[in-house]
Write a protein that holds these residues in place. Structure first.
Motif, PDB file in Angstrom:
ATOM      1  N   ASP A  72      51.781  65.810  41.223  1.00 37.64           N
ATOM      2  CA  ASP A  72      53.056  66.302  41.136  1.00 37.64           C
ATOM      3  C   ASP A  72      53.414  65.263  41.943  1.00 37.64           C
ATOM      4  O   ASP A  72      54.049  64.240  41.781  1.00 37.64           O
ATOM      5  N   GLY A  73      55.259  65.860  41.001  1.00 32.88           N
ATOM      6  CA  GLY A  73      55.890  65.157  41.381  1.00 32.88           C
ATOM      7  C   GLY A  73      57.063  65.394  41.651  1.00 32.88           C
ATOM      8  O   GLY A  73      57.441  66.671  41.943  1.00 32.88           O
ATOM      9  N   SER A  74      58.704  64.748  41.379  1.00 32.72           N
ATOM     10  CA  SER A  74      59.629  65.139  42.303  1.00 32.72           C
ATOM     11  C   SER A  74      60.203  66.375  41.293  1.00 32.72           C
ATOM     12  O   SER A  74      61.206  67.523  41.507  1.00 32.72           O
ATOM     13  N   LEU A  75      60.127  66.736  40.196  1.00 34.33           N
ATOM     14  CA  LEU A  75      60.216  67.610  38.772  1.00 34.33           C
ATOM     15  C   LEU A  75      59.575  69.003  38.985  1.00 34.33           C
ATOM     16  O   LEU A  75      59.797  69.507  38.340  1.00 34.33           O
ATOM     17  N   THR A  90      54.583  70.195  39.136  1.00 33.96           N
ATOM     18  CA  THR A  90      53.951  69.750  38.644  1.00 33.96           C
ATOM     19  C   THR A  90      53.494  69.808  37.508  1.00 33.96           C
ATOM     20  O   THR A  90      53.411  70.950  36.572  1.00 33.96           O
ATOM     21  N   ASP A 146      57.761  73.865  37.069  1.00 33.67           N
ATOM     22  CA  ASP A 146      58.814  73.632  38.333  1.00 33.67           C
ATOM     23  C   ASP A 146      58.348  73.312  39.691  1.00 33.67           C
ATOM     24  O   ASP A 146      56.969  74.136  39.888  1.00 33.67           O
ATOM     25  N   THR A 147      59.140  72.332  40.232  1.00 30.58           N
ATOM     26  CA  THR A 147      59.061  72.744  41.828  1.00 30.58           C
ATOM     27  C   THR A 147      59.050  73.617  42.264  1.00 30.58           C
ATOM     28  O   THR A 147      58.513  74.017  43.899  1.00 30.58           O
TER      29      THR A 147
END
Length: 144
Positions: free
Chosen positions: A80-83, A85, A110-111
């Motif tokens: 998981d990241g800010s941009l 998964t 995307d998110t």
């Protein structure tokens, strides 16, 4: 009487329907990804040209299914990241029914948990070497 039985049958069967929300994504290269969001997970129906594959994974990314990976051999990893998964579903060579197969699926979400990229690589063991059976790459997917 027949109408009453029909109505009762429809009411009875409707109790067993599964919630599913379907969204379609595509790109200019001929890729179409149909995302079916269910209560416990996601099923992706991916097609490009004459190739089609189905990939499924649970909402918590703990279990996945992919035709080239037998259930007990499937590994799933995610980040998981800010941009969004990144999900990788894979397996090494193993007996899968009557064949020896291996494969890998990479999915970028995307998110909003919608697919933006999907890559599928499925191989089957030949006499001496691995043979490419499926290779689908779908980039820059947008919702229709």
């Amino acid at each position: 009487m027949k109408q009453i039985l029909t109505i009762v049958s429809v009411i009875f069967l409707s109790q067993f329907t599964t919630y599913a929300e379907t969204t379609i994504f595509s790109n200019g290269e001929g890729c179409v990804v149909e995302k079916e969001q269910r209560r416990n997970g996601v099923i992706l129906y991916i097609s490009k040209g004459d190739q089609q594959q189905v990939v499924g994974f649970t909402n918590d990314y703990q279990f996945a299914d992919f035709v080239y990976c037998a259930d007990d051999k499937t590994e799933i990893n995610y980040l998981d990241g800010s941009l969004g998964t990144g999900i990788m579903i894979s397996c090494n060579g193993h007996r899968n029914g009557h064949a020896v197969t291996r494969g890998r699926v990479d999915i970028s979400l995307d998110t909003n948990e919608n697919p933006t990229e999907v890559k599928i690589d499925g191989q089957k063991k030949g006499l001496f070497t691995w043979k490419q059976k499926t290779l689908i790459e779908c980039n820059n997917l947008v919702q229709e």
